[in-house]
Design a protein around this motif. Structure first.
Motif, short mmCIF file in Angstrom:
data_model
loop_
_atom_site.label_atom_id
_atom_site.label_comp_id
_atom_site.label_asym_id
_atom_site.label_seq_id
_atom_site.Cartn_x
_atom_site.Cartn_y
_atom_site.Cartn_z
N LEU A 280 0.87 -1.27 -0.05
CA LEU A 280 0.14 0.19 -0.05
C LEU A 280 0.76 1.33 0.05
O LEU A 280 0.68 2.06 -0.98
CB LEU A 280 -0.89 0.00 1.41
N ARG A 281 1.78 1.34 0.75
CA ARG A 281 2.60 2.48 0.95
C ARG A 281 3.39 2.68 -0.24
O ARG A 281 3.57 3.99 -0.66
CB ARG A 281 3.81 2.40 2.19
N MET A 282 3.89 1.68 -0.99
CA MET A 282 4.59 1.84 -2.14
C MET A 282 3.66 2.37 -3.35
O MET A 282 4.44 3.38 -3.97
CB MET A 282 5.08 0.45 -2.71
N TYR A 283 2.52 2.12 -3.57
CA TYR A 283 1.82 2.47 -4.50
C TYR A 283 1.23 3.85 -4.19
O TYR A 283 1.06 4.85 -5.06
CB TYR A 283 0.53 1.76 -4.84
N VAL A 284 0.87 4.30 -2.92
CA VAL A 284 0.53 5.52 -2.48
C VAL A 284 1.47 6.56 -2.91
O VAL A 284 1.38 7.78 -3.04
CB VAL A 284 -0.07 5.68 -1.13
N ARG A 285 2.75 6.31 -2.53
CA ARG A 285 4.06 7.15 -2.79
C ARG A 285 3.95 7.76 -4.20
O ARG A 285 4.48 8.80 -4.33
CB ARG A 285 5.30 6.50 -2.54
N GLU A 286 3.36 6.79 -5.18
CA GLU A 286 3.32 7.19 -6.48
C GLU A 286 2.03 7.94 -7.18
O GLU A 286 1.90 8.00 -8.28
CB GLU A 286 3.71 5.94 -7.57
N LEU A 287 1.07 7.71 -6.16
CA LEU A 287 -0.36 8.04 -6.59
C LEU A 287 -0.54 9.52 -6.97
O LEU A 287 -1.06 9.61 -8.15
CB LEU A 287 -1.45 7.86 -5.53
N HIS A 288 0.58 10.36 -6.67
CA HIS A 288 0.24 11.68 -7.14
C HIS A 288 0.70 12.02 -8.52
O HIS A 288 0.28 12.98 -8.97
CB HIS A 288 0.76 12.79 -6.12
N THR A 289 1.53 10.86 -9.10
CA THR A 289 2.03 11.17 -10.53
C THR A 289 1.30 10.44 -11.51
O THR A 289 1.46 10.49 -12.70
CB THR A 289 3.57 10.18 -10.52
#
Length: 559
Positions: A280-289
């Motif tokens: 979850l954290r890995m994908y949330v880190r990229e969500l704004h891109t």
């Protein structure tokens, strides 16, 4: 039972012709021979290397056949039709294997010297059907090695069952392990067939569900090559399409079902927690891109998945992960992406505003008062250390936000810092100073440390400092390549009057995130570029000398 191996080890047990190494390849003619040769170089313990060409069209099969003509231990299997995944060719290799033990190897990775003997020795000494060792992710071309799940492989150990160490579910790889072939075939353990992504997750869950004895060794037994600039990204890196997340969710649901059906309650909960802390954290880190359409679909998929979690599973996750999950569950549409990105970073940063509910308890925001920030007073102290974040350790931490505004000029560089209080937790400790440490990303080699005093703002909600930076020493650190832009990570440590030292990350802000050419006494010019990482942290690229200027100019002209 977990038996730490504290006694003197006995003689290495690596009889000859014990292991079949299964190499799978698809359109990887450039690298596959290196993978095969790394397996053959393991010595007499390797009985055979079985290379499975998954109907390549680029000469991979011919490259393997060429090696096989001079290597009698290499057998090449050619599939007539591409499977679309990794599971089918691995299953083909497993069915063809004759060794007592098997290992798996991908065509673009390598086994380091001594990997097979280290695992085989542990498996034989402890009569364990599964032996596992350390893996490193090697970022290419920089050759930066990042340990994979390092906490699991710091010391040798033997577990009578994985339930004695539920944290083993965090290592979802199949390639850094040795398996007794009869154990796999006897339990009917195989990979999902066909176009199934994240097949490692399912295979590993099937192994753990049978509760085998597992021996672990601290030796590095697998080098996972990460080529971010490759024309075709690996499945684990190609996350720009929401289908990747959908496939990951499906694999995770399958893992929970396998472990749950086997009655492995502790492992099931550990797998759910791992999903929150890691995936979850890995994908949330990229969500704004991502695009608006991607975010909307990702958000709904994730909400549906998290709705199946039990409260105990959410509560068991580190504070950043469970807060992220609760924000997603509480909102029907994507929101607060900047705050979510910063919180998902390692170490996490909680951006203001800092809201409270009617009882004065910290909450995510005034709009989402039901999302309580529980555990804030004892924020996870091992989160950063377990993830191998440069410059961090297991010292107490808080999700403190430190804004870092870089200012580079002809006379050098400055960092203007603003340290935000966090519901009075930081004020209670009494912050008085800050140390800024730089670590070369390629090899985590430490660079200089800069120190400054913190001054409270007039309103008492923050502290500020100005840190002078001398960037010239960064190109003099042993192993430097002055003409090549080298990435450096920056971390901060806050010192407090009560004796506490708090490790935090730096949030990149301001107008100074651009390349500058600075004068240098020794190398004439110094190129420096402060920039924001995907997770919003401040990092720095540094190069020096006229040659570096020409390289940058030539690159611009090519583009």
């Amino acid at each position: 039972m977990n038996d730490a191996l504290e006694s003197e080890p006995g003689p290495a047990l690596t009889p000859t012709a014990q292991v079949s190494v299964i190499v799978i390849a698809f359109n990887d003619a450039v690298h596959v021979a290196d993978a095969v040769r790394s397996a053959l170089a393991q010595g007499d313990a390797v009985a055979e290397v079985i290379a499975v060409d998954d109907a390549s069209t680029d000469g991979t099969g011919a490259a393997l056949d060429a090696v096989a003509r001079t290597e009698p231990r290499l057998r090449v299997l050619h599939r007539g039709e591409n499977s679309g995944g990794c599971g089918s060719p691995r299953n083909d290799g497993l069915r063809a294997a004759t060794g007592r033990y098997v290992m798996f190897l991908d065509s673009d990775d390598v086994l380091p010297p001594g990997a097979v003997p280290a695992l085989l020795s542990a498996a034989l000494r402890h009569q364990a059907p599964v032996a596992a060792g350390a893996c490193v992710r090697r970022e290419l071309p920089a050759r930066r090695d990042v340990p994979w799940q390092p906490a699991l492989y710091r010391e040798p150990a033997v577990y009578d069952s994985p339930e004695a160490a539920p944290q083993l579910v965090r290592d979802t790889l199949c390639v850094n392990k040795l398996y007794a072939r009869e154990f796999l075939t006897g339990h009917g353990i195989a990979f999902p067939e066909g176009r199934y992504h994240y097949e490692d997750f399912v295979f590993t869950a099937r192994v753990l569900a049978t509760a085998p004895k597992i021996a672990t060794v601290p030796d590095t037994v697998y080098v996972w090559h990460v080529r971010r600039a490759a024309a075709k990204q690996s499945i684990s890196l190609d996350r720009k399409d929401v289908a990747n997340w959908r496939q990951r969710l499906e694999a995770h649901r399958t893992v929970l079902r396998i472990l749950g059906d086997a009655g492995r309650k502790a492992l099931t909960q550990a797998a759910a927690t791992k999903f929150l802390d890691h995936d979850l954290r890995m994908y949330v880190r990229e969500l704004h891109t991502r695009s608006v359409e991607y975010r909307a679909e990702w958000w709904q998929l994730t909400r549906d998945h998290l709705a199946s979690f039990e409260e105990a599973e959410l509560a068991a996750a580190h504070a950043p992960a469970r807060w992220l999950a609760r924000v997603i569950l509480a909102s029907t549409a994507p929101r607060d992406l900047d705050r979510l990105t910063q919180l998902a970073a390692r170490p996490g940063r909680l951006l203001p505003p800092y809201a409270t509910d009617g009882d004065g308890a910290p909450v995510w925001s005034a709009e989402l008062p039901a999302v309580r920030l529980d555990g804030l007073g004892a924020f996870d102290t091992v989160d950063a250390a377990d993830e191998d974040v440069p410059g961090t350790d297991a010292s107490p931490s808080l999700p403190v936000t430190v804004d870092a505004d870089p200012v580079l000029g002809a006379t050098g560089g400055l960092l203007r810092l603003r340290v935000h209080d966090l519901y009075g937790r930081l004020a209670a400790a009494g912050p008085v100073g800050v140390d800024i440490a730089l670590h070369r990303r390629r090899d985590d080699r430490p660079g200089p440390v800069y120190t400054a005093a913190l001054e409270p703002t007039a309103d008492g909600t923050a502290w500020t400092a100005t840190v002078a930076l001398d960037l010239a020493p960064l190109t003099e650190v042993p192993g430097s390549r002055p003409a090549d832009p080298e990435p450096w990570d920056l971390t901060a440590r806050l010192t407090c009057t009560d004796g506490t030292a708090i490790g935090v990350g730096l949030r990149a802000v301001g107008a100074g995130l651009r390349r500058r050419v600075l004068p240098s006494r020794r190398r004439l010019v110094l190129l420096a570029q402060p920039y924001s990482t995907t997770g919003g942290a401040l990092a720095l690229r540094v190069a020096s000398g006229p040659r570096s200027v020409w390289r940058i100019a030539a690159r611009r002209l090519r583009h």
